[in-house]
Design a protein around this motif. Sequence first.
Motif, mmCIF file in Angstrom:
data_model
loop_
_atom_site.group_PDB
_atom_site.id
_atom_site.type_symbol
_atom_site.label_atom_id
_atom_site.label_comp_id
_atom_site.label_asym_id
_atom_site.label_seq_id
_atom_site.Cartn_x
_atom_site.Cartn_y
_atom_site.Cartn_z
ATOM 1 N N UNK A 207 -8.298 4.729 3.059
ATOM 2 C CA UNK A 207 -7.687 5.392 1.919
ATOM 3 C C UNK A 207 -6.538 6.301 2.340
ATOM 4 N N UNK A 208 -6.726 7.090 3.377
ATOM 5 C CA UNK A 208 -5.662 8.009 3.791
ATOM 6 C C UNK A 208 -4.435 7.256 4.281
ATOM 7 N N UNK A 209 -4.637 6.150 4.971
ATOM 8 C CA UNK A 209 -3.497 5.341 5.407
ATOM 9 C C UNK A 209 -2.702 4.865 4.190
ATOM 10 N N UNK A 210 -3.395 4.334 3.187
ATOM 11 C CA UNK A 210 -2.703 3.836 1.997
ATOM 12 C C UNK A 210 -2.050 4.955 1.192
ATOM 13 N N UNK A 211 -2.708 6.094 1.077
ATOM 14 C CA UNK A 211 -2.091 7.215 0.371
ATOM 15 C C UNK A 211 -0.788 7.620 1.049
ATOM 16 N N UNK A 212 -0.802 7.689 2.361
ATOM 17 C CA UNK A 212 0.411 8.057 3.096
ATOM 18 C C UNK A 212 1.501 7.002 2.917
#
Length: 85
Positions: free
Chosen positions: A9-14
Amino acid sequence: MTRFTLEDLTVLLRECAGEDETTGLDGEILDTAFEDLGYDSLALFNTVGRIERERSVSLPEDVVVNAKTPRQLLDEINVCLGESA
């Protein structure tokens, strides 16, 4: 299918919404409101759209409205992927 993780999730949010000096995705963020993390509904719509495309899953239309924290969004995603929340 593989469980969707906080790291995923954090990778995609970034990638989808960017990250600036006021956005903090490191540390214990599972129960931190997306708003407090610096992400608005547009950022979440972009992220959810990409998750749907990449994982070939259809998330409920109101997932962005209802998921206020990363934990809530991850639970929704993993239920749709057939993984235990």
